[in-house]
Write an enzyme that holds these catalytic residues in place. Structure first.
Site, PDB file in Angstrom:
ATOM      1  N   ASP A 360       0.841  -1.191  -0.231  1.00 14.00           N
ATOM      2  CA  ASP A 360      -0.084  -0.101   0.050  1.00 14.00           C
ATOM      3  C   ASP A 360       0.795   1.331   0.087  1.00 14.00           C
ATOM      4  OD1 ASP A 360      -1.005  -0.147   3.523  1.00 14.00           O
ATOM      5  OD2 ASP A 360       0.864   0.351   2.552  1.00 14.00           O
ATOM      6  N   ASP A 403      -5.843   2.333  -0.861  1.00  9.98           N
ATOM      7  CA  ASP A 403      -4.626   2.362  -1.505  1.00  9.98           C
ATOM      8  C   ASP A 403      -3.960   1.031  -1.653  1.00  9.98           C
ATOM      9  OD1 ASP A 403      -2.460   3.537   1.052  1.00  9.98           O
ATOM     10  OD2 ASP A 403      -4.732   2.465   1.455  1.00  9.98           O
TER      11      ASP A 403
END
Length: 481
Positions: A360, A403
């Protein structure tokens, strides 16, 4: 020894099944049918033997094969035979294999579970008797004529279903024909016909709905309607349901087949055609193809007035099952999880390495807060594009949420996956992101363990990713077992 028996015992055979005990059992019970018998554990090994040896008969036991993974490789074996004898051993509930594999070339089949004496008898007949197509051709021509007359009889849907069932009863040996129709999650018997006046009430034994019938998972007509797969029961006792077997035999039915009526695209089956035969019959590819065509004709005749509704449902279904993430253009979470499950199965079957990489964006919330969500969205797209450019064609990148991304890397061990993750980390760190500072990512790598599930693999890689963040971010962490 007679010439016929000598021909049988001189033949060279090849038996394919991934389970060692199944191969041992076949050799013990049927090895006497062959002068020489080869055993193969996977399609690759079988293909090699076929290329090196003159094989008279290829026997493929489909038990423990995964259709989603093995259909193409098994079909390639049938094509490799170039018309030479092939015998499939197939469970009655997964007879859908037959339709697709028959497209690869001529083959014979036996429906399991099958006793050793039955299998030996079939092997002997394949070695000594050549199949004749003349009777089959006459049957198909007669069937086509009857069905054509039935379709031309008018446009009332209920009457059409009855006429098609009556036409199907013209097939020699058929004692009962029926048509099931699915609607709003329920299944109904839309029509049936029997030369001797038989009905299905005693077999279906359902006072509420067919979806609740006690035999919905074993009676071929219902099974085909629920699963969308061809179901073929060539001996009532093979269903494993003594009551069903007794009911079928009680009405003079020695074999049952269910042919699904499929939608024109993805979606639930529209119903099924059910045929009961007095005695077992070995279908040819042309006969099965004819039944499939008749099922689609039934779909057209019975559901013409619902085509608009079905189309709307299909669009909604396709929208809900979309596999691409709209923002980044990579696979979405659903697709990533599906592919990971498939690759875990493949890795187990072929004992191949499989790696999962998860990452991420470091401090992504700060990016959204400081520069705004449009900038954050652009950053996600660039991260996806940069990562995709660093991957191989066989790797799949999916956005697993927010994300967070994951990469399913087939045929990849932990060492190679670490190299891949480091390559991606460097590429992201060196990429310019318009409107905001340069970004970094934290990554974790895990290699699939023996007998490990996809869920367990994801849990391990998630724990490793947490360690990478605690270690200061912008680094790669290897998941521990």
């Amino acid at each position: 020894m007679s010439q016929q028996a000598d021909a049988i015992t001189q033949q060279v055979g090849l038996f394919l099944n991934p389970v060692a005990q199944r191969r041992v059992d076949f050799q013990a019970s049927c090895g006497k049918q062959f002068g020489r018998l080869f055993l193969a554990e996977d399609a690759e090994q079988a293909a090699h033997i076929l290329s090196q040896q003159q094989i008279d008969l290829l026997v493929i036991d489909l038990e423990h094969f995964d259709r989603s993974l093995d259909l193409e490789t098994v079909g390639a074996l049938v094509r490799q035979r170039n018309g030479a004898p092939v015998l499939l051993v197939c469970a009655f509930s997964t007879a859908g294999w037959l339709v697709e594999l028959m497209a690869s070339g001529p083959l014979d089949y036996v429906i399991g579970p099958v006793r050793a004496d039955e299998l030996n008898q079939r092997l002997a007949s394949l070695a000594s008797v050549a199949a004749s197509g003349a009777d089959e051709l006459r049957r198909l021509l007669a069937m086509g004529s009857h069905v054509q007359q039935a379709v031309q009889g008018g446009d009332d849907q209920r009457a059409l279903a009855v006429r098609i069932c009556a036409a199907l009863c013209a097939w020699p040996g058929v004692v009962h024909a029926a048509m099931f129709e699915a609607s709003a999650g329920e299944l109904a018997l839309s029509a049936e016909h029997s030369p001797s006046g038989l009905d299905l009430e005693r077999i279906l034994a359902s006072t509420d709905s067919l979806s609740q019938s006690s035999v919905r998972h074993v009676f071929p007509g219902l099974l085909a309607a629920f699963t969308g797969e061809l179901a073929l029961l060539d001996a009532p006792e093979k269903a494993g349901d003594p009551q069903l077997a007794q009911a079928l035999l009680g009405i003079g039915a020695g074999m049952a087949i269910g042919v699904p009526i499929l939608a024109t695209g993805p979606g639930a089956p529209l119903g099924a055609i059910s045929l009961l035969f007095a005695r077992a019959h070995v279908f040819t590819s042309d006969e099965l193809a004819t039944l499939s065509d008749l099922a689609q004709l039934a779909a057209f005749g019975l559901r013409l007035d619902e085509m608009s509704r079905d189309a709307e449902q299909l669009v909604a279904r396709l929208t809900g099952l979309a596999t691409t993430d709209a923002l980044t253009g990579v696979a979405n979470r659903r697709r990533g999880e599906e592919l990971l499950e498939q690759e875990v199965k493949r890795a187990r079957r072929y004992r191949a390495p499989l790696a999962l990489i998860a990452y991420d964006i470091d401090h992504f919330k700060d990016i959204n807060d400081r520069y705004g969500h449009p900038c954050g969205d652009a950053a996600l797209r660039i991260v996806g594009e940069t990562t995709q450019a660093a991957l191989r064609a066989s790797d799949l990148l999916a956005r697993s949420g927010g994300d967070q991304f994951q990469i399913v890397a087939a045929h990849t061990n932990a060492i190679d996956a670490l190299k891949m993750a480091e390559k991606i980390r460097v590429a992201i760190a060196g990429t310019a992101f318009p409107g905001c500072d340069r970004l970094t990512i934290s990554l974790a790598v895990a290699q699939l363990g023996d007998q490990e599930s996809a869920d367990s693999l994801m849990l391990r890689v998630s724990a490793a990713l947490a360690r990478a963040k605690r270690a200061g971010r912008n680094c790669v962490e290897l998941a521990m077992r």
